[in-house]
Design a protein around this motif. Structure first.
Motif, PDB file in Angstrom:
ATOM      1  N   LEU A 254       0.749  -1.337   0.060  1.00 19.62           N
ATOM      2  CA  LEU A 254       0.194  -0.074   0.199  1.00 19.62           C
ATOM      3  C   LEU A 254       0.820   1.112   0.049  1.00 19.62           C
ATOM      4  O   LEU A 254       0.650   2.281  -0.787  1.00 19.62           O
ATOM      5  N   HIS A 255       2.027   1.507   0.745  1.00 19.90           N
ATOM      6  CA  HIS A 255       2.637   2.454   0.630  1.00 19.90           C
ATOM      7  C   HIS A 255       3.407   2.611  -0.374  1.00 19.90           C
ATOM      8  O   HIS A 255       3.401   3.957  -0.858  1.00 19.90           O
ATOM      9  N   GLU A 256       3.976   1.741  -1.223  1.00 23.14           N
ATOM     10  CA  GLU A 256       4.469   2.331  -2.701  1.00 23.14           C
ATOM     11  C   GLU A 256       3.414   2.605  -3.543  1.00 23.14           C
ATOM     12  O   GLU A 256       3.979   3.337  -4.356  1.00 23.14           O
ATOM     13  N   LEU A 257       2.411   1.733  -3.652  1.00 20.85           N
ATOM     14  CA  LEU A 257       1.336   2.168  -4.312  1.00 20.85           C
ATOM     15  C   LEU A 257       0.708   3.572  -4.238  1.00 20.85           C
ATOM     16  O   LEU A 257       0.678   4.312  -5.366  1.00 20.85           O
ATOM     17  N   SER A 258       0.923   3.868  -3.002  1.00 17.01           N
ATOM     18  CA  SER A 258       0.389   5.448  -2.641  1.00 17.01           C
ATOM     19  C   SER A 258       1.460   6.237  -3.132  1.00 17.01           C
ATOM     20  O   SER A 258       1.078   7.521  -3.702  1.00 17.01           O
ATOM     21  N   LEU A 259       2.728   5.902  -2.917  1.00 17.09           N
ATOM     22  CA  LEU A 259       3.888   6.925  -3.239  1.00 17.09           C
ATOM     23  C   LEU A 259       4.072   7.234  -4.878  1.00 17.09           C
ATOM     24  O   LEU A 259       4.175   8.329  -5.236  1.00 17.09           O
ATOM     25  N   ASN A 260       3.879   6.041  -5.573  1.00 17.47           N
ATOM     26  CA  ASN A 260       4.007   6.057  -7.011  1.00 17.47           C
ATOM     27  C   ASN A 260       2.825   6.878  -7.567  1.00 17.47           C
ATOM     28  O   ASN A 260       2.981   7.322  -8.709  1.00 17.47           O
ATOM     29  N   SER A 261       1.579   6.505  -7.259  1.00 14.24           N
ATOM     30  CA  SER A 261       0.467   7.170  -7.697  1.00 14.24           C
ATOM     31  C   SER A 261       0.195   8.615  -7.192  1.00 14.24           C
ATOM     32  O   SER A 261      -0.463   9.405  -7.894  1.00 14.24           O
ATOM     33  N   GLY A 262       0.718   8.898  -6.150  1.00 14.04           N
ATOM     34  CA  GLY A 262       0.247  10.323  -5.577  1.00 14.04           C
ATOM     35  C   GLY A 262      -0.925  10.036  -4.991  1.00 14.04           C
ATOM     36  O   GLY A 262      -1.556  11.340  -4.605  1.00 14.04           O
ATOM     37  N   ILE A 263      -1.638   9.144  -4.672  1.00 14.04           N
ATOM     38  CA  ILE A 263      -2.890   8.928  -3.938  1.00 14.04           C
ATOM     39  C   ILE A 263      -2.720   8.695  -2.744  1.00 14.04           C
ATOM     40  O   ILE A 263      -1.879   7.362  -2.388  1.00 14.04           O
ATOM     41  N   THR A 264      -3.332   9.122  -1.741  1.00 13.52           N
ATOM     42  CA  THR A 264      -3.199   8.728  -0.049  1.00 13.52           C
ATOM     43  C   THR A 264      -3.853   7.437  -0.062  1.00 13.52           C
ATOM     44  O   THR A 264      -4.577   6.914  -0.884  1.00 13.52           O
TER      45      THR A 264
END
Length: 342
Positions: A254-264
């Motif tokens: 979840l952390h990396e998906l959030s970081l890469n997408s710019g979505i919290t």
């Protein structure tokens, strides 16, 4: 703007009248009629597939070189309920007697029908790639189908379906629905020919119809997109979901998906729940398990090889979640397959 008047008494005539105005060539193969156009009016194609019981499909994959106004006059023999969904592009709709024009954008839908003697306008913009799926239901034929039970529909749709004498007009403008785009895309990827292809497309068409009805029910119950999540964010989340579907063995968190997408992380979770009825972790696990089940069916890999090829790090954990989902262990599943094929 180019005006096209349609006075069709059947869906086949509808396609022929389009051809007469915008040109192109109609070819038929395995009950699939394709109007292919490459001229000053447009480039692309319009497909028409008739099914039994008054159900048919129109599929637009086209770019018009001019603004097109499709003026559709109702006919006693052909005045269907139209279920429209836009995978790409936009269009505008209005009833002939009204001044109000509604715009339907990408990933949005429209359900409409008119009364006898009425007309509707559909306006297509120029220089815009359009991918439009239209399921048409001819009510008198559809109601004769033995398995049709319109009494289970909500009251508004029920009234429209049983209005086989076309005494009322109706329209419903749907909100964002990305799930339907995936279902419609799957029609393009059907790997079959002849009758088998048509049967598979027909099955998808009924799924699309079902999804339109579910969408309309949500509108009536005022179920909206999650607070704080706009259309652009949901499109990005859909892209993430498609990437997981395509590459299930990659390491995701979840952390990396959030970081890469710019979505919290909170919005990612809300978005996945809205689109897939699962959290991010649940969705990843679901996709991996579906892949594992397919691999058990179609490959000679042993269970350990399958476990690590789809992204699980523990065979015991895989066996546990597999049994929770399918109510059978991977070993039992594999043995059952051998018994069936023996």
């Amino acid at each position: 703007m180019k005006h096209i008047d349609i006075k069709a008494n059947s869906p086949e005539v509808f396609l022929e009248q389009l051809q007469q105005i915008i040109g192109g060539e109609i070819k038929e193969r395995w009950s699939e009629f394709i109007l292919t156009i490459n001229n000053k009016n447009a480039i692309g194609n319009i497909k028409f597939i008739p099914f039994d019981w008054g159900v048919n499909l129109l599929d637009f994959n086209i770019k018009f070189h001019k603004d097109i106004k499709l003026h559709i006059e109702t006919h006693e023999a052909f005045n269907p309920i139209r279920f429209i969904y836009l995978s790409k592009g936009s269009l505008k709709h209005k009833f002939g007697i009204q001044n109000k024009i509604a715009k339907i954008g990408q990933f949005e839908s429209l359900i409409f029908t008119n009364k006898n003697g009425g007309s509707s306008d559909i306006i297509f913009p120029k220089n815009e790639n359009l991918s439009i799926n239209i399921v048409q239901i001819i009510r008198k034929k559809f109601l004769k189908k033995r398995t049709t039970n319109v009494a289970t529909l909500n009251s508004k749709l029920y009234e429209i379906f049983v209005d086989s004498d076309h005494e009322n007009r109706f329209s419903s403008y749907g909100t964002l629905n990305l799930k339907m785009a995936d279902l419609i895309d799957s029609i393009q990827n059907i790997n079959a020919k002849g009758m088998l292809k048509i049967l598979k497309i027909e099955a998808r068409v009924y799924e699309i119809l079902s999804m339109h009805i579910q969408q309309h029910n949500k509108i009536l119950s005022r179920k909206k997109t999650p607070l704080g999540i706009n259309k652009t964010t949901l499109k990005t989340i859909r892209n993430i979901g498609n990437e997981i579907l395509k590459y299930p063995s990659r390491e995701y968190n979840l952390h990396e998906l959030s970081l890469n997408s710019g979505i919290t992380q909170a919005k990612l979770q809300k978005g996945f729940k809205f689109l897939y009825n699962r959290t991010v972790t649940e969705y990843i696990r679901h996709i991996r398990l579906e892949n594992a089940r397919d691999m058990l069916k179609s490959t000679d890999l042993n269970i350990s090889q399958i476990v690590y090829s789809i992204g699980f790090s523990s065979r015991s954990y895989f066996s546990k979640v597999f049994k929770e989902k399918y109510n059978i262990t991977p070993n039992q599943f594999k043995k059952k397959l051998k018994t069936i094929t023996a």
